[in-house]
Structure formats: C-alpha cells, structure tokens
Design a protein around this motif. Structure first.
Motif, PDB file in Angstrom:
ATOM      1  N   LEU A 319       0.836  -1.191   0.000  1.00  8.62           N
ATOM      2  CA  LEU A 319       0.000   0.000   0.000  1.00  8.62           C
ATOM      3  C   LEU A 319       0.870   1.240   0.000  1.00  8.62           C
ATOM      4  N   THR A 320       0.380   2.282  -0.622  1.00  4.65           N
ATOM      5  CA  THR A 320       1.086   3.555  -0.610  1.00  4.65           C
ATOM      6  C   THR A 320       0.914   4.229   0.747  1.00  4.65           C
ATOM      7  N   ARG A 321       1.667   5.283   0.942  1.00  2.00           N
ATOM      8  CA  ARG A 321       1.573   6.012   2.207  1.00  2.00           C
ATOM      9  C   ARG A 321       0.201   6.638   2.374  1.00  2.00           C
ATOM     10  N   LEU A 322      -0.385   7.104   1.276  1.00  2.00           N
ATOM     11  CA  LEU A 322      -1.721   7.692   1.342  1.00  2.00           C
ATOM     12  C   LEU A 322      -2.755   6.644   1.746  1.00  2.00           C
ATOM     13  N   GLN A 323      -2.686   5.461   1.151  1.00  2.00           N
ATOM     14  CA  GLN A 323      -3.645   4.408   1.485  1.00  2.00           C
ATOM     15  C   GLN A 323      -3.505   3.963   2.932  1.00  2.00           C
ATOM     16  N   THR A 324      -2.281   3.877   3.415  1.00  2.00           N
ATOM     17  CA  THR A 324      -2.068   3.516   4.815  1.00  2.00           C
ATOM     18  C   THR A 324      -2.647   4.573   5.745  1.00  2.00           C
ATOM     19  N   THR A 325      -2.442   5.844   5.392  1.00  2.00           N
ATOM     20  CA  THR A 325      -2.980   6.938   6.202  1.00  2.00           C
ATOM     21  C   THR A 325      -4.501   6.912   6.218  1.00  2.00           C
ATOM     22  N   MET A 326      -5.130   6.604   5.088  1.00  2.00           N
ATOM     23  CA  MET A 326      -6.587   6.525   5.031  1.00  2.00           C
ATOM     24  C   MET A 326      -7.103   5.423   5.943  1.00  2.00           C
ATOM     25  N   GLN A 327      -6.447   4.271   5.926  1.00  2.00           N
ATOM     26  CA  GLN A 327      -6.867   3.184   6.816  1.00  2.00           C
ATOM     27  C   GLN A 327      -6.744   3.586   8.283  1.00  2.00           C
ATOM     28  N   THR A 328      -5.628   4.228   8.609  1.00  2.00           N
ATOM     29  CA  THR A 328      -5.405   4.608  10.009  1.00  2.00           C
ATOM     30  C   THR A 328      -6.457   5.602  10.478  1.00  2.00           C
ATOM     31  N   GLN A 329      -6.805   6.581   9.638  1.00  2.00           N
ATOM     32  CA  GLN A 329      -7.777   7.583  10.050  1.00  2.00           C
ATOM     33  C   GLN A 329      -9.189   7.002  10.120  1.00  2.00           C
ATOM     34  N   LEU A 330      -9.527   6.115   9.195  1.00  2.00           N
ATOM     35  CA  LEU A 330     -10.827   5.462   9.284  1.00  2.00           C
ATOM     36  C   LEU A 330     -10.936   4.640  10.560  1.00  2.00           C
ATOM     37  N   ALA A 331      -9.864   3.923  10.898  1.00  2.00           N
ATOM     38  CA  ALA A 331      -9.874   3.144  12.144  1.00  2.00           C
ATOM     39  C   ALA A 331      -9.955   4.063  13.361  1.00  2.00           C
ATOM     40  N   SER A 332      -9.313   5.224  13.282  1.00  2.00           N
ATOM     41  CA  SER A 332      -9.319   6.157  14.415  1.00  2.00           C
ATOM     42  C   SER A 332     -10.728   6.673  14.700  1.00  2.00           C
ATOM     43  N   ILE A 333     -11.459   7.058  13.649  1.00  2.00           N
ATOM     44  CA  ILE A 333     -12.815   7.564  13.894  1.00  2.00           C
ATOM     45  C   ILE A 333     -13.734   6.444  14.365  1.00  2.00           C
ATOM     46  N   CYS A 334     -13.427   5.192  13.983  1.00  4.59           N
ATOM     47  CA  CYS A 334     -14.243   4.060  14.443  1.00  4.59           C
ATOM     48  C   CYS A 334     -13.980   3.732  15.910  1.00  4.59           C
ATOM     49  N   VAL A 335     -12.917   4.264  16.467  1.00  2.00           N
ATOM     50  CA  VAL A 335     -12.620   4.065  17.889  1.00  2.00           C
ATOM     51  C   VAL A 335     -13.000   5.298  18.700  1.00  2.00           C
ATOM     52  N   ILE A 336     -12.711   6.487  18.168  1.00  3.85           N
ATOM     53  CA  ILE A 336     -12.929   7.720  18.926  1.00  3.85           C
ATOM     54  C   ILE A 336     -14.410   8.027  19.089  1.00  3.85           C
ATOM     55  N   MET A 337     -15.205   7.859  18.035  1.00  3.88           N
ATOM     56  CA  MET A 337     -16.621   8.210  18.126  1.00  3.88           C
ATOM     57  C   MET A 337     -17.365   7.348  19.153  1.00  3.88           C
ATOM     58  N   PRO A 338     -17.238   6.001  19.134  1.00  3.92           N
ATOM     59  CA  PRO A 338     -17.905   5.224  20.196  1.00  3.92           C
ATOM     60  C   PRO A 338     -17.386   5.561  21.588  1.00  3.92           C
ATOM     61  N   ALA A 339     -16.079   5.863  21.696  1.00  2.00           N
ATOM     62  CA  ALA A 339     -15.536   6.204  23.013  1.00  2.00           C
ATOM     63  C   ALA A 339     -16.158   7.496  23.529  1.00  2.00           C
ATOM     64  N   ALA A 340     -16.329   8.489  22.657  1.00  5.36           N
ATOM     65  CA  ALA A 340     -16.940   9.747  23.078  1.00  5.36           C
ATOM     66  C   ALA A 340     -18.411   9.559  23.420  1.00  5.36           C
ATOM     67  N   LEU A 341     -19.132   8.796  22.618  1.00  5.32           N
ATOM     68  CA  LEU A 341     -20.554   8.582  22.882  1.00  5.32           C
ATOM     69  C   LEU A 341     -20.782   7.712  24.111  1.00  5.32           C
ATOM     70  N   SER A 342     -19.767   6.960  24.527  1.00  4.44           N
ATOM     71  CA  SER A 342     -19.902   6.147  25.734  1.00  4.44           C
ATOM     72  C   SER A 342     -19.987   6.998  26.994  1.00  4.44           C
ATOM     73  N   LEU A 343     -19.584   8.265  26.897  1.00  6.27           N
ATOM     74  CA  LEU A 343     -19.669   9.156  28.052  1.00  6.27           C
ATOM     75  C   LEU A 343     -21.099   9.594  28.328  1.00  6.27           C
ATOM     76  N   ILE A 344     -21.994   9.415  27.352  1.00  4.87           N
ATOM     77  CA  ILE A 344     -23.397   9.781  27.511  1.00  4.87           C
ATOM     78  C   ILE A 344     -24.157   8.567  28.054  1.00  4.87           C
ATOM     79  N   SER A 345     -25.056   8.797  28.980  1.00  3.78           N
ATOM     80  CA  SER A 345     -25.756   7.681  29.642  1.00  3.78           C
ATOM     81  C   SER A 345     -26.659   6.923  28.681  1.00  3.78           C
ATOM     82  N   HIS A 346     -27.394   7.644  27.840  1.00  3.39           N
ATOM     83  CA  HIS A 346     -28.313   6.993  26.909  1.00  3.39           C
ATOM     84  C   HIS A 346     -27.565   6.616  25.640  1.00  3.39           C
ATOM     85  N   LYS A 347     -27.610   5.334  25.297  1.00  2.00           N
ATOM     86  CA  LYS A 347     -26.866   4.831  24.139  1.00  2.00           C
ATOM     87  C   LYS A 347     -27.780   3.962  23.283  1.00  2.00           C
TER      88      LYS A 347
END
Length: 693
Positions: A319-347
C-alpha cells in the motif's frame, strides 16, 4: 450499471421489510413530513422534540416532498383510496431504498480509493450487501440512515492527501505540467472539498453527534498540512458551513414559525437537562459489548483484526503512504466516536451506524486473506474454510430474514388490518351518512406502532398512551414524574377508571360507524372507548377480568414476536372490537383454522401409523440376512464333535433340570432361548448327536 443493480437490490430489500425497529423511523421523519404535506389537521402525531425545536426540519422536508409528489400522482391517475394509501406508504420506502443504494455504491468507491481496484474493494461491497444490519436497517426512514449515506459520500470526497503534509506519497514526475493543467486540478480538488464540507455540515445538522467524525479528520489535516492548506480548509469550512446553516435556519423558520437553532437545543435538552436518561441508561461498555456485535454480526472477528492492523501494525509494503494513512484515520474515527458517545448515559446502536461502511472497508483485507485461497483454489486443504464461509453466509441470511419478516412484525400488520376495516365499513351500504369513521385505541407502551404514515386515512381516529418526558421540571419533580404509559402499566384498573370516558361502568354498545352520534371529548387526558382496542397478549388476562361486563371481544390477532426484552411488548397483538358481526366472523374463522389444523395433525398421525404398520408387516414377512443366519444357528448345548468322546457333565444335569421344570409350568420358554429345544427341533438335534457319536 452497478448503481442500478444496487438500487434494484435495495428496492427488493425495502419491500420485504415488514417489521418494526425504532419509533424514530416514523415519529422523527414521516409524522412531521405528513403534517407538512397535508396540513396540521391531518392527524399526524407530533412528538415533544418538534414542539421544543430539537430536530432539524430538513429530514422531514425531504419526505414531505415525496408525499406531495405521490399524492399529486394519485390525483392525476384518479387512484382508488386503497391504492392511494398503499402508494403513500410505499413512496418514502422507495426514496430511502435509493438513498441506501447510494451508500452501498460509495462504500465500494471509497474502498477502491483505499485499496485500488482489487479483491479488497469487491469484498467491501460484498460485506455491505450481505450485512444483516444493512438489510435490516438501511432502508428505514431513520435520520441515522440518511446520515450514514451522507457520511460515506463525504468521506469519499474528503482530501485525504492533505493528511500527509506533503506530496511525498507519489513519485515525482519528470514531465512538467502546464499552468492550465495545475489550475484545472486545483479547481477540481476545491470543488470536491466544497461538496465534502457541505455534506458533512448537512450530516451534522441532521445528527449533531456526527461532528465527532469531522473533528478527527480536520484536526489531522490542520496539524499536518502546510499553512496554505490550513487557510483553505478553514475558509471553506466557514463558507460551506454557513451556507448549510443558513439553509437549515430558513427551513426551520418556515417549519416552526420562528427563528431557532435545533442543534443547540438538542445539546441543551439531552446534555444540560439530561432528558435522554428518561429513555434509558446503558453501561459504559455498551458500544463494545452490544453496539459493534449488532452492527457487524458474523464479520466482527475480521473487523477487530482489521482495526488492529490499521492502528498498530506497521504500514504494508503493498500500500502507498496515502492508502495507509486513510486506513489509520478510518480506524481512528471508528474508535474515537464510540468512546466519546460512551460518556453519555443513553446509548443506542444506531448512534454509531454511520461508522458501519468504514468498518466494512477495514474488514475487507482480513476477510480476503483468509477466504480467498479457499475460493480461488480447489485443494481439499481449504475445505474447512469453505464450510466456514458457507456457514457465515447462511447465518447472515437467516438473521436478515428473521429480523425483517418475523420479529416485531405484528405492529405493522395491525395497521394494515385497521385500513382494511376502514375500507369495509366505508363501503358498507348500511353506513350512515356523516359518521366519523372508525376509532382505535392502543393500550401499549408509547410509540409501539407507526401512526398516520401507516393509518393514512383521515377518518381513522386513534389514540395511544403517551410518554412525554419531564420537560421544565426540577430535580424533585423529575424523580417523581411518571408518564401516561407507565401509569397504565403500574395500575391498569385505576387508570381505566380515571382516564377512560365512563370508567369501567359505562361502555359503548355499538361502534361509531353504526351510530350517527360522534364522540367528542375535549379533555386530552380522557380517552373514549374505541371501536377497536389494540394491545399485546401479555395484557389479555388483565383486560378479560376488567372488561367482562363490556361488549368487547376478540375480533383479530396477529403474531408479533417470539421474545422481547420489554415484558410489556411480549406475545401476539390482539384486537378487540364492539361489532358482533366481526366477533362472530373471527370466531368462525378461528374454529375453521383450528379444525383444519387438527385435520392436518390427524392426517399426519394416520400417515405415521400407516408407516409403522407397513414397517411392522414388512419386518414379519422378510428378515435381514443376519436374522436369517442367526435363526439357523444351533444353540443347543453341549456341542459334540466326531473326535470327542461323549460324556456327561454338569451342563447336562442343568439341562435336564430345566426341561423338567418347563414341563411343570403353564408357560413355555421360547425355543431360541432353550438349551436343547423341543418338538421337531429336539428330534433333529438328537438324531444329529447320534450320528456323530
């Protein structure tokens, strides 16, 4: 061509969808859209969120336009009322099917940007097609479904190369590009950026929590990009964001009648006043233990591997550097968004639904590396993998069909029944002129069924138990607050006495469509006794004891679900009515079905008995080779051989004792259990012994 195939696939999906999932599918989209299209007196149910300006009107405006076009088409074609009703029900579903197909198409296109035109991109497309959650949810008119499609299209348009900080990813070209070519590319990139930011702003207007995705991506671009790119990004965010905000504000001004900002109201009510807690509190690990498993089902193990590789493992040489970066950022939002929403009581699982296309893209490489050898090669070594793949596909199909055809299907079926009854009674020659139509009451937890979007007819007058949250109350009042639905289930007897016209003493004897007197109750807390009373089967024993003096009796029943996490919604959906003719018709139909079922059971029993007799008769006439061999074996004892000298033994003595004892009894030991036998068998054996002695 692919997009057309996906549209056809999602149309099949939406018209086989016959189950209920979330009330927001109807009450946050179709009900306000119905009021926009047909007026405030059309009978739509407008929930508290719309009265307190928590929702953007852009989503219901889409379906209001769909309703208007469908109704205009029905008038031009002069369709019958029943056909017009079916058209109004089908039109929003068709629109959402097209939106879902666009989401599938751009999932494939983004996968091609990440992996190229290879097996991984095709695997991502297959994943979104065979996903049980996509089949179950993508064609529903939830704002989360539109948000998911808008998000994946915007992610495809996002300038991922800005996250690199420089153009080191691509090899430097020896040819010099002309200024016109550079300007053309810059204009094209700027146009894509503006389209992306406009869609991202629209997704944030629909669901304010979507801003978490774009904060992650924009932060990386601003941190890594050069100064010129930062200024361009900030400028375009302001321009595109302001344009979408202005459009939303204007639409809300026309819808609400005053200037308001729904995203701010949304955060104020759900976070500052904690009203979301009123609809349930979940554990902090909900999105890990339930959210992702429900979204991904059988693909979950491969998704976890894909997330790990994208976040932890070093970049791949393929994979090129751009493709690797895209994978990393997609994985990051898939971890950060649920983690942030977990702070709210209603899920709720649908809150992270916009991440599902990105999760499918990250799941594709592990899936390909594991199953591709088993598909492309014919070696028997890969047979377990082929069987595993077939099992996973079969499991996905079973889950998808069960959740879309059977589980919670009665809540939609009962509204079809009411529409049919309205058609029957409106065409009845005995119907009095000017009668108010049919009436229905739902003794169910609030928002258990769709409303005007599926009742459609304006002369179907219905009421249901409500569950308004404690808006504007202090902490003590909130703690003591009990909504109408909870009041009913806490004490049905007291509720019916206090909140029904006439209480439990005075019941109507005739339905409204056979009477010239219309019921008109001014107090919103008092409900009239309807022509049709609808409830879940778990409430049936209670109502049988409370309504025994009334004229109500069962006139219809439908399967809803085999299990439910809410005890109030368990069992079939039962309809009681006042009309004696309908009650008699239902009793006769029930007896007929019961008789047919018993007839089928008896016929099955006769077939089984016949097979047993046939097997028994056949077994008597013919024996297996082993049975024939065993029957020819001489089991007499002791054996004597030509070279042996005949002598008596203790076995001879025992044999004589047994033979003497048998003669003194009224019953006989079977010949095949005897030592010496009797009759002809004995004579033959004795003759053989004499010959060999």
């Amino acid at each position: 061509m692919l997009l057309l195939l996906l549209i056809a696939f999602r149309l099949l999906n939406t018209f086989t969808l016959r189950t209920f999932f979330q009330p927001d599918e109807f009450f946050q989209s179709l009900e306000p859209a119905w009021e926009i299209a047909f007026g405030p007196n059309s009978g739509a149910w407008i929930t508290w969120e719309w009265r307190h300006h928590l929702r953007s009107s852009l989503h219901p405006l889409l379906f209001a336009a769909v309703y208007y076009v469908a109704d205009t088409l029905a008038q031009i074609l002069e369709l019958l009322p029943a056909t017009r009703a079916e058209l109004l029900i089908a039109a929003p579903k068709t629109t959402q099917a097209v939106i879902a197909a666009i989401g599938d198409f751009y999932t494939w296109k983004l996968a091609r940007r990440v992996y190229g035109d290879g097996n991984e991109a095709r695997a991502a497309l297959v994943l979104t097609i065979v996903s049980p959650w996509q089949w179950f949810c993508s064609t529903r008119t939830l704002s989360n479904c539109l948000e998911t499609t808008i998000t994946i299209v915007a992610l495809y348009l996002w300038p991922w190369e800005w996250s690199l900080g420089s153009s080191e990813d691509e090899p430097k070209k020896t040819t010099r590009r002309s200024p016109r070519s550079r300007n053309h590319d810059d204009n094209g990139n700027l146009t894509r950026l503006r389209q992306c930011l406009a869609l991202a702003a629209l997704a944030c207007i629909l669901r304010p929590t979507n801003i978490l995705i774009w904060m992650c991506l924009a932060s990386v671009a601003l941190f890594r990009g050069p100064w010129a790119q930062r200024m361009t990004l900030v400028r375009e965010v302001v321009i595109c964001g302001s344009a979408i905000l202005g459009l939303s504000a204007l639409a809300d001004r026309l819808f609400y009648g005053l200037w308001t900002f729904p995203p701010l109201n949304f955060f104020h009510f759900n976070l500052a006043q904690s009203l979301s807690v009123f609809y349930g509190i979940n554990d902090w690990h909900y999105y890990i233990s339930q959210g992702y498993p429900l979204l991904l089902t059988t693909a979950l193990p491969f998704t976890l591997i894909g997330l790990y590789r994208a976040l932890v493992k070093p970049p791949s040489s393929t994979l090129t550097r751009l493709q690797t970066t895209m994978q990393t950022q997609l994985a990051s939002i898939c971890v950060i968004m649920p983690a942030a929403l977990s702070l709210i009581s209603h899920k709720e699982v649908r809150f992270i639904y916009p991440l599902l296309p990105s999760l499918h893209i990250l799941t594709a490489p592990p899936l390909v590396s594991y199953f591709l050898p088993a598909i492309s090669r014919s070696s028997r070594v890969h047979t377990p993998k082929r069987l595993t793949l077939l099992f996973l596909l079969f499991a996905n199909i079973v889950i998808a069909l069960y959740t879309t055809l059977y589980h919670a299907s009665g809540t939609l079926n009962v509204l079809s029944y009411l529409r049919d009854q309205r058609q029957i009674h409106s065409s009845s020659p005995s119907k009095n002129t000017g009668t108010p139509g049919i009436t229905a009451g739902f003794l169910m937890p609030c928002h258990s069924t769709p409303w005007r979007s599926h009742l459609t007819y304006p002369d179907i007058h219905a009421w249901a138990l409500s569950c308004e949250p404690p808006v504007g109350l202090n902490a003590a009042e909130k703690a003591a607050y009990v909504d109408e639905a909870d009041q009913f289930y806490e004490n049905p007897t007291q509720f019916l006495r206090q909140n029904m016209e006439g209480g439990l003493r005075h019941f109507p004897r005739k339905p409204t469509y056979t009477s010239s007197l219309a019921r008109n109750i001014q107090d919103p807390t008092i409900h009239d006794w309807p022509d049709y009373l609808i409830f879940f089967a778990q409430l049936e024993p209670t109502l049988q004891s409370l309504l025994r003096p009334s004229s109500y009796s069962e006139c219809w029943r439908t399967y809803n679900t085999a299990w439910h996490d809410d005890w109030r919604r368990r069992g079939d959906i039962v309809v009681w009515c006042l009309d004696p003719s309908e009650q008699q018709f239902w009793r006769s139909e029930t007896r007929k079905r019961t008789s047919e079922r018993h007839s089928r059971e008896k016929q099955f029993d006769r077939v089984i008995d016949s097979m047993k007799r046939e097997l028994s008769h056949t077994g008597k006439k013919r024996k297996s080779p082993f049975q024939r061999w065993m029957s020819n074996v001489d089991w007499s004892w002791p054996r004597s051989w030509p070279w042996e000298k005949r002598r008596s033994s203790w076995m001879d003595w025992l044999q004589m004792q047994i033979l003497g004892w048998r003669k003194s009894r009224s019953w006989d030991v079977p010949s095949h259990l005897s030592f010496g036998g009797n009759g002809k068998k004995k004579s033959k054996t004795q003759t053989e012994r004499d010959l060999w002695s």
